[in-house]
Design an enzyme around this catalytic site. Structure first.
Site, short mmCIF file in Angstrom:
data_model
loop_
_atom_site.label_atom_id
_atom_site.label_comp_id
_atom_site.label_asym_id
_atom_site.label_seq_id
_atom_site.Cartn_x
_atom_site.Cartn_y
_atom_site.Cartn_z
N GLU A 1 -1.37 -8.94 -1.64
CA GLU A 1 -2.43 -8.77 -0.73
C GLU A 1 -3.47 -7.72 -1.30
OE1 GLU A 1 -1.14 -7.72 3.17
OE2 GLU A 1 -2.56 -5.96 3.12
N MET B 1 4.87 4.85 -3.13
CA MET B 1 6.21 4.62 -3.83
C MET B 1 5.83 3.01 -4.41
SD MET B 1 9.80 4.40 -2.32
CE MET B 1 10.35 6.14 -2.76
N ILE C 1 0.83 -1.14 0.15
CA ILE C 1 -0.10 -0.04 -0.01
C ILE C 1 0.75 1.25 -0.09
CG2 ILE C 1 -0.22 0.47 2.47
CD1 ILE C 1 -3.30 0.46 2.26
N GLY C 2 0.53 2.21 -0.47
CA GLY C 2 1.13 3.62 -0.44
C GLY C 2 1.38 3.96 -1.88
#
Ligand SMILES: CC(=O)SCCNC(=O)CCNC(=O)[C@H](O)C(C)(C)COP(=O)(O)OP(=O)(O)OC[C@H]1O[C@@H](n2cnc3c(N)ncnc32)[C@H](O)[C@@H]1OP(=O)(O)O
Ligand SMILES: CCCC(=O)O
Length: 450
Positions: free
Chosen positions: A245, A224, A221-222
Site C-alpha cells: 500500500e 519497525m 507504516i511506521g
C-alpha cells in the site's frame, strides 16, 4: 486540443481560487504528499470569514496554515482518513477527527456513499504534453474524489515526482476547473531511518527466516516495518517482489541491493506495485518516471482478492498493543487516536489467502512513555476505548524481539501461552496471573519461562 490555451484560461491565483469555498462546504485537501500548500495558505486568510467548513485529508507531513488561525474550531474541522503525528496533536486542539475506514474501501465509499464534495484540491506535477497532471505518489482514492467533486483545483509543484502506473495516476485538464502555480516549495519528506535498534534487528531476523526467495512483500507504516525492510536489503534473499500500500525507503534500498526483480510475481510481474508513498527525497527521485514502479488506486492494491492472487505474499505491519486473545490494536491507545486502521486488515486478510502467504504483526515487547515509564505491549485486555484493528480471528503471526507465535486457529489458552512466551520477561508473571483470572490459563501452560 490546444492544452496550452486551456491551461492559460484556467490559470488563476490561490487567493482567487479559494473564493469558491463557502461556509458549510465539504472540501477535499488531497492525501499525503498531495496535500495542498499554497492553496492552504490562501484559505488560511479566507477561513476567518467562513464557518463550519469540513475538510477531508490524511497523513499530514506538515501542519497546515489553517490550523493556526485564531479560534480554528469555530471555522472548520479536519477529518482524517489516517493520522500522522500532526493530526493526532490536532485532535487535542479540537480541530481534527478520525474517520475509521478499511483503506481498500475508501474509493468505493467516496464513489457511492460520501456526501457531495463542493471543492477538491490536489497538489500535482506539472501538466504533460497530453494534458495530464500526475498526482505524484498519491493514487490512493483520488480518482474517486474527482468523480464526486463539483469543482477541482490543482496546485502545480514542479518538485512533484511523476509516478507511473496502471490507472488513476493523474487528472486530465478537461476535468480541472482552476490551476494554481505554487511557489514550488520542496516536498515534505520522512527522513530515512537511522541505524536499526537491537530490538528491530531481532524482530527482523525472526521475520527474514520466514521469507522464501521469490516472496512478494508489503511493509506497513511506521518505524519497525521500515527497519525490517532495511535489514531485508542486507539479507541473502533473492527475486523478491513488491506489492504494497505504502511505498517506503527500504524498498529503494532493497531494489538497489538487487533483491527485487519481481520475477516470481504471478500478478504484475516485474513491477513494484503501490498505492501511495512517503519517504525521503531520494525515494521521490527513485519513483520519478520509473517504469518499474506501478502506482494504482488503493481499491486495487489493497483488495484482499488482488493480494490473494500473489503467491508467497509476506505482509509486515506494526502494532501499538495486542491482548492475550490476539486482538491487535494498531491505531489507538485507549481513546487516544494514534494513527488509523489503514490497510492493515486488508493485508492480514489477503496474505492469509495467498498460497504460501503469511502476515506478521510485529512490535517491541515494551513501550516506554515520555515520563520514562515502561509498559508491556502484550496486555491481558486492551485499554478501554482501544480500537481493534485486526480481530483475533484474523491475526496470524505475532513477533517481538523475544520470538514469534502463530495464533491462527489457536484456542484462548494457546494464545495466552504463545503471547506470554514472547512478552518481556519482566511482565510474564503478571500476565500469567491475569490469564488465570480470565480463565484462559491451564496447568499445562506452566512451561512458559518466567
Ligand atoms: C501502510 C501499508 O502499507 S498497509 C498497512 C499498514 N497500516 C497500519 O499498520 C496502520 C496502523 N499502524 C500504524 O499506524 C503504525 O504502524 C503504528 C502507529 C502502530 C506505529 O507507527 P510509528 O510511527 O512507528 O509509531 P511511534 O512508535 O512513533 O508511536 C506513535 C505515537 O503512539 C504512541 N504510542 C506508541 N505505542 C504506544 C502504546 N503502546 N501505548 C501508548 N502510546 C503509544 C507514541 O508515544 C507516539 O505518540 P507521540 O506522537 O505523542 O510521540
Ligand atoms: C492511509 C493508510 C495508511 C496505512 O495503512 O497505514
Amino acid at each position: 486540443m490546444d492544452f496550452a490555451a486551456e491551461y492559460a484560461a484556467k490559470l488563476t491565483t490561490a487567493d482567487q481560487a479559494v473564493q469558491c469555498i463557502h461556509s458549510g462546504d465539504w472540501i477535499d485537501y488531497g492525501f499525503g504528499l498531495g496535500i495542498v500548500d499554497t492553496l492552504d495558505k490562501a484559505l488560511a486568510k479566507r477561513m476567518p470569514q467562513l464557518e463550519d467548513v469540513k475538510i477531508r485529508g490524511a497523513i499530514l507531513l506538515k501542519r497546515p496554515a489553517i490550523f493556526d488561525i485564531e479560534n480554528a474550531p469555530a471555522h472548520f474541522c479536519w477529518n482524517s482518513w489516517h493520522m500522522s503525528g500532526i493530526e493526532r496533536k490536532a485532535c487535542m486542539e479540537d480541530i481534527a477527527y478520525y474517520n475509521p475506514i478499511r483503506y481498500s474501501e475508501l474509493p468505493s465509499y467516496c464513489l457511492y456513499e460520501i456526501d457531495d464534495i463542493q471543492v477538491a484540491m490536489f497538489r500535482v506535477a506539472p501538466m504533460d504534453s497530453f494534458g495530464y497532471f500526475n498526482f505524484g505518489p498519491n493514487a490512493s482514492h483520488q480518482y474517486a474524489i474527482l468523480e464526486r467533486a463539483d469543482k477541482v483545483i490543482v496546485e502545480v509543484n514542479t518538485n512533484m515526482p511523476r509516478c507511473l502506473g496502471g490507472w488513476g495516476t493523474g487528472v486530465h485538464i478537461s476535468k480541472v476547473d482552476m490551476i494554481v502555480e505554487s511557489d514550488n516549495a520542496p516536498l515534505e519528506t520522512i527522513p530515512k531511518g537511522g541505524k536499526p535498534s537491537e530490538v528491530d534487528q531481532k524482530v527482523a531476523e525472526l521475520i527474514v527466516n520466514e521469507i522464501p526467495d521469490g516472496a512478494c512483500l508489503q511493509l506497513g507504516i511506521g518505524g519497525m516495518p521500515n527497519a525490517v525492510g532495511a535489514l531485508i536489503a542486507k539479507s541473502d534473499l533473492k527475486h523478491l517482489g513488491v506489492h504494497t500500500e505504502m511505498y517506503v525507503d527500504s524498498f529503494v534500498d532493497m531494489a538497489r541491493a538487487g533483491k527485487i526483480d519481481g520475477s516470481k510475481k504471478n500478478l504484475n510481474p516485474g513491477r513494484q506495485v503501490y498505492a501511495f508513498g512517503q519517504g525521503s527525497k531520494e525515494m521521490y527521485d527513485y519513483l520519478n518516471d520509473n517504469p518499474e514502479c506501478m502506482m494504482a488506486p488503493v481499491d486495487y492494491t489493497n483488495d484482499p482478492r488482488t493480494i490473494s492472487q500473489i503467491d508467497n505474499f509476506i505482509s509486515i505491519n506494526n502494532t501499538v498493543d495486542i491482548d492475550l486473545f490476539g486482538q491487535v490494536s494498531a491505531e489507538s491507545s485507549g481513546i487516544r487516536q494514534i494513527s488509523g486502521a489503514g490497510g492493515q486488515l486488508d493485508f492480514v486478510l489477503g496474505a492469509y489467502l495467498s498460497k504460501g502467504g503469511k502476515s506478521f504483526i510485529c512490535c517491541s515487547s515494551t513501550f516506554t512513555n515520555k515520563k520514562g515509564e515502561t509498559f508491556s505491549r502484550i496486555l491481558p485486555i486492551l485499554h478501554p476505548g482501544s480500537a481493534v484493528t485486526d480481530t483475533r480471528a484474523n491475526t496470524h503471526y505475532v513477533v517481538t524481539e523475544y520470538g514469534m507465535v502463530n495464533l491462527k486457529g489457536k484456542s484462548t489458552w494457546e494464545r495466552a501461552e504463545g503471547l506470554i512466551s514472547i512478552a518481556h520477561p519482566d511482565f510474564r508473571q503478571q500476565l500469567i496471573e491475569e490469564a488465570e483470572k480470565m480463565h484462559i490459563w491451564r496447568k499445562h501452560n506452566a512451561h512458559v519461562n518466567v
